[in-house]
Design a protein around this motif. Structure first.
Motif: not given
Length: 107
Positions: A39-41, A98-107
């Motif tokens: 993820y984008d840190s 994290l994804e439920s918080e709206g954090i999306q994987p990079t790439g």
């Protein structure tokens, strides 16, 4: 956008039921490295809290007391105030949180 906070509560000594599991600091470092690769840190904030010397903030006092009262095993992983893992946390569970918080994987 507010940063998503990943907090690991732990101690230098290993938890009694966590024989053969990594220590709290190792778990914190492993999580930070694994999450930062996926993820984008810049949207994330990592913090490690020693359960024997917690800061004064109410949330840290709350989780620390729960661990000391044997309601949770440590290391305890909390994402934005929600427990997502304890003892030997699963990476997939943390990723889902994290994804439920709206954090999306990079790439």
């Amino acid at each position: 956008m507010n940063k998503t906070t990943i907090t690991v509560y732990g101690a230098e000594q290993r938890c009694a039921s966590c024989v053969n599991a990594p220590g709290s600091k190792e778990t914190y470092e492993w999580l930070e490295a694994a999450i930062s690769r996926k993820y984008d840190s810049s949207d994330l904030q990592f913090q490690y809290i020693d359960i024997f010397t917690p800061p004064e903030q109410e949330e840290h006092q709350y989780f620390t007391q729960k661990i000391l009262d044997d309601e949770y095993f440590y290391p305890l992983v909390v994402v934005n105030g929600e427990v997502v893992g304890e003892g030997n946390p699963r990476l997939k569970t943390v990723y889902r949180a994290l994804e439920s918080e709206g954090i999306q994987p990079t790439g």
